[in-house]
Design a protein around this motif. Structure first.
Motif, PDB file in Angstrom:
ATOM      1  N   TYR A  10      24.498  27.848  55.430  1.00  0.00           N
ATOM      2  CA  TYR A  10      24.972  27.368  54.229  1.00  0.00           C
ATOM      3  C   TYR A  10      23.804  27.161  53.510  1.00  0.00           C
ATOM      4  CZ  TYR A  10      23.773  23.179  57.028  1.00  0.00           C
ATOM      5  OH  TYR A  10      23.410  22.004  57.769  1.00  0.00           O
ATOM      6  N   LYS A  37      22.004  23.992  51.415  1.00  0.00           N
ATOM      7  CA  LYS A  37      22.259  22.867  51.573  1.00  0.00           C
ATOM      8  C   LYS A  37      21.739  22.527  50.144  1.00  0.00           C
ATOM      9  CE  LYS A  37      18.938  20.474  53.831  1.00  0.00           C
ATOM     10  NZ  LYS A  37      18.303  20.069  54.907  1.00  0.00           N
ATOM     11  N   GLY A  38      22.527  21.559  49.386  1.00  0.00           N
ATOM     12  CA  GLY A  38      22.401  21.187  47.993  1.00  0.00           C
ATOM     13  C   GLY A  38      22.082  19.519  48.138  1.00  0.00           C
ATOM     14  N   LYS A  39      22.222  18.941  47.136  1.00  0.00           N
ATOM     15  CA  LYS A  39      22.055  17.373  47.015  1.00  0.00           C
ATOM     16  C   LYS A  39      23.278  16.711  47.587  1.00  0.00           C
ATOM     17  CE  LYS A  39      19.058  17.108  43.045  1.00  0.00           C
ATOM     18  NZ  LYS A  39      18.868  16.598  41.757  1.00  0.00           N
ATOM     19  N   ASP A  40      24.341  17.090  47.163  1.00  0.00           N
ATOM     20  CA  ASP A  40      25.725  16.371  47.730  1.00  0.00           C
ATOM     21  C   ASP A  40      26.474  17.214  48.404  1.00  0.00           C
ATOM     22  OD1 ASP A  40      24.826  13.854  46.492  1.00  0.00           O
ATOM     23  OD2 ASP A  40      25.362  14.489  44.627  1.00  0.00           O
ATOM     24  N   THR A  41      26.383  18.914  48.421  1.00  0.00           N
ATOM     25  CA  THR A  41      27.166  19.427  48.810  1.00  0.00           C
ATOM     26  C   THR A  41      26.605  20.709  49.756  1.00  0.00           C
ATOM     27  OG1 THR A  41      26.569  21.014  47.112  1.00  0.00           O
ATOM     28  CG2 THR A  41      28.689  19.800  46.815  1.00  0.00           C
ATOM     29  N   LYS A  42      27.218  21.427  50.685  1.00  0.00           N
ATOM     30  CA  LYS A  42      26.911  22.347  51.296  1.00  0.00           C
ATOM     31  C   LYS A  42      27.845  23.758  51.106  1.00  0.00           C
ATOM     32  CE  LYS A  42      25.706  19.934  55.415  1.00  0.00           C
ATOM     33  NZ  LYS A  42      25.799  19.414  56.725  1.00  0.00           N
ATOM     34  N   THR A  43      27.219  24.528  50.701  1.00  0.00           N
ATOM     35  CA  THR A  43      28.132  25.898  50.274  1.00  0.00           C
ATOM     36  C   THR A  43      27.745  27.125  51.036  1.00  0.00           C
ATOM     37  OG1 THR A  43      27.380  25.141  47.758  1.00  0.00           O
ATOM     38  CG2 THR A  43      28.218  27.320  48.319  1.00  0.00           C
ATOM     39  N   GLU A  44      28.893  27.565  51.731  1.00  0.00           N
ATOM     40  CA  GLU A  44      28.676  28.665  52.731  1.00  0.00           C
ATOM     41  C   GLU A  44      27.821  29.752  51.842  1.00  0.00           C
ATOM     42  OE1 GLU A  44      32.142  29.964  54.955  1.00  0.00           O
ATOM     43  OE2 GLU A  44      32.808  27.657  55.072  1.00  0.00           O
ATOM     44  N   TYR A 101      27.111  33.942  48.204  1.00  0.00           N
ATOM     45  CA  TYR A 101      27.936  32.652  48.552  1.00  0.00           C
ATOM     46  C   TYR A 101      29.432  33.139  49.123  1.00  0.00           C
ATOM     47  CZ  TYR A 101      23.809  30.442  46.378  1.00  0.00           C
ATOM     48  OH  TYR A 101      22.644  29.967  46.179  1.00  0.00           O
TER      49      TYR A 101
END
Length: 100
Positions: free
Chosen positions: A72, A74-81, A99
């Protein structure tokens, strides 16, 4: 940016890549570990993406030297596969990412 420039921008891994050419003796665990490290470094340095690998899948038969890394971004508030492909037979070149 040409292929050579991209490959040399991962300077901390150049020595490791030189010393760890794929061979019959190299097992899947070692290949997975190095491919994950290359994917993490490349996506961070070249694309400003914090890729966190979870597992590695070997594609095709014995003639194919490509792995698919699942993880994934790793973003500030999210985790995108996210998935990345690495050709360990071509000096661990990252050949694509996307993605899911």
């Amino acid at each position: 940016m040409n292929h050579y420039t991209k490959r040399t921008s991962i300077k901390p891994l150049n020595l490791i890549l030189f010393l760890h050419k794929p061979s019959v003796e190299m097992d899947k665990k070692e290949i997975s570990k190095l491919a994950s490290a290359v994917a993490t470094t490349y996506t961070k340095d070249e694309k400003d993406i914090d890729f966190v690998p979870k597992d590695v899948e070997f594609l095709g038969g014995e003639d194919l030297s490509t792995v698919l890394g699942h993880g994934y971004a790793k973003g500030k508030d999210t985790k995108t596969e996210m998935s990345v492909t690495v050709d360990y037979g071509d000096d661990y070149r990252l050949t694509g990412y996307g993605y899911t």
